[in-house]
Design a protein around this motif. Structure first.
Motif, short mmCIF file in Angstrom:
data_model
loop_
_atom_site.label_atom_id
_atom_site.label_comp_id
_atom_site.label_asym_id
_atom_site.label_seq_id
_atom_site.Cartn_x
_atom_site.Cartn_y
_atom_site.Cartn_z
N PHE A 36 29.51 45.30 -11.55
CA PHE A 36 28.08 45.05 -11.72
C PHE A 36 27.85 43.65 -12.27
O PHE A 36 27.00 42.90 -11.77
CB PHE A 36 27.47 46.10 -12.65
CG PHE A 36 26.01 45.93 -12.88
CD1 PHE A 36 25.09 46.30 -11.90
CD2 PHE A 36 25.53 45.38 -14.07
CE1 PHE A 36 23.73 46.14 -12.11
CE2 PHE A 36 24.18 45.21 -14.27
CZ PHE A 36 23.28 45.59 -13.29
N GLY A 39 29.43 41.03 -9.62
CA GLY A 39 28.87 41.11 -8.27
C GLY A 39 29.89 41.33 -7.18
O GLY A 39 29.57 41.22 -6.00
N ASN A 40 31.12 41.64 -7.56
CA ASN A 40 32.12 41.95 -6.53
C ASN A 40 33.20 42.84 -7.14
O ASN A 40 33.36 42.90 -8.34
CB ASN A 40 32.72 40.69 -5.93
CG ASN A 40 33.39 39.83 -6.98
OD1 ASN A 40 34.28 40.29 -7.68
ND2 ASN A 40 32.96 38.59 -7.10
N SER A 53 31.13 42.83 -1.89
CA SER A 53 30.19 41.99 -2.63
C SER A 53 29.02 42.85 -3.12
O SER A 53 28.86 44.00 -2.71
CB SER A 53 29.65 40.88 -1.72
OG SER A 53 28.84 41.44 -0.70
N ARG A 54 28.20 42.28 -3.99
CA ARG A 54 27.04 42.99 -4.55
C ARG A 54 26.14 43.53 -3.44
O ARG A 54 25.60 44.62 -3.54
CB ARG A 54 26.24 42.08 -5.48
CG ARG A 54 25.04 42.81 -6.10
CD ARG A 54 24.23 41.95 -7.06
NE ARG A 54 25.00 41.36 -8.11
CZ ARG A 54 25.36 41.98 -9.24
NH1 ARG A 54 25.04 43.24 -9.42
NH2 ARG A 54 26.05 41.36 -10.16
N GLU A 55 25.97 42.78 -2.37
CA GLU A 55 25.11 43.19 -1.26
C GLU A 55 25.65 44.41 -0.52
O GLU A 55 24.94 45.06 0.23
CB GLU A 55 24.90 42.04 -0.27
CG GLU A 55 24.13 40.86 -0.84
CD GLU A 55 24.98 39.99 -1.78
OE1 GLU A 55 26.22 39.91 -1.60
OE2 GLU A 55 24.39 39.42 -2.72
N ARG A 74 18.75 44.84 -13.31
CA ARG A 74 19.61 44.78 -14.49
C ARG A 74 18.99 45.49 -15.69
O ARG A 74 19.50 45.40 -16.80
CB ARG A 74 19.92 43.33 -14.83
CG ARG A 74 20.68 42.62 -13.70
CD ARG A 74 21.14 41.24 -14.06
NE ARG A 74 22.22 41.20 -15.03
CZ ARG A 74 23.51 41.44 -14.77
NH1 ARG A 74 23.87 41.79 -13.57
NH2 ARG A 74 24.41 41.32 -15.72
#
Length: 170
Positions: A36, A39-40, A53-55, A74
């Motif tokens: 978190f 992001g990966n 990845s975060r996406e 967040r």
């Protein structure tokens, strides 16, 4: 909690999708937090490493009883839903306020009329009246709040207990 975005990852991972989803579900809390924050994340499935990845992931929070929570971006919020005796008495006060206001209406009193309240009920209500009686009087414009024979009033069930409330113009 981290879960894969199936629509995004399905075409990329194909038959490995379920195994990657299981690997994400098995991550310990510190790795989920790291994914978190950074992001990966990388997961190993049968000796093969998959980087996400975060996406490609959805993060959410799950609260343990008696907590409920939610997460937006967040921001995380949690609320303890456990009721203690003080909260129960406040809930009774709020129910009583509502019932008195409805009684006021049903007997044809004006919103600005001062009233007298007489009530009859169990110890539960005596405790709530002791703590919240002044506020009940303020919110209902009652000049008096008395325990006693309220046989001319209406009977209600609040918190599983019966109470009889009589409202008249003061």
């Amino acid at each position: 909690v981290v879960k894969p975005r199936f629509k995004v990852l399905g075409p990329k991972l194909g038959g490995s999708m379920k195994a990657v989803a299981a690997a994400l579900a098995a991550l310990d809390d510190s790795l989920v937090q790291k994914a978190f924050d950074e992001g990966n994340v990388s997961v190993d499935v049968d000796g093969r490493e998959f980087s996400l990845s975060r996406e490609e992931m959805d993060f959410s929070a799950e609260a343990a009883d008696p907590w409920v929570g939610g997460m937006e971006g967040r921001i995380l919020a949690a609320l303890n839903t456990e009721l203690d005796e003080a909260l129960e008495r406040e809930g009774i006060f709020r129910e009583l306020t509502n019932r008195v206001q409805n009684l006021r209406k049903s007997v044809g009193l004006e919103v600005s009329d001062r009233i007298a309240i007489r009530w009859q009920g169990e110890t539960l209500f005596a405790e709530a009246m002791s703590e919240w009686g002044d506020r009940l009087c303020e919110e209902t414009l009652a000049l008096s709040l008395q325990e006693g024979d309220a046989s001319g009033g209406e009977s209600f069930e609040i918190a599983g207990k019966e109470i009889r409330i009589e409202v008249r113009k003061a």
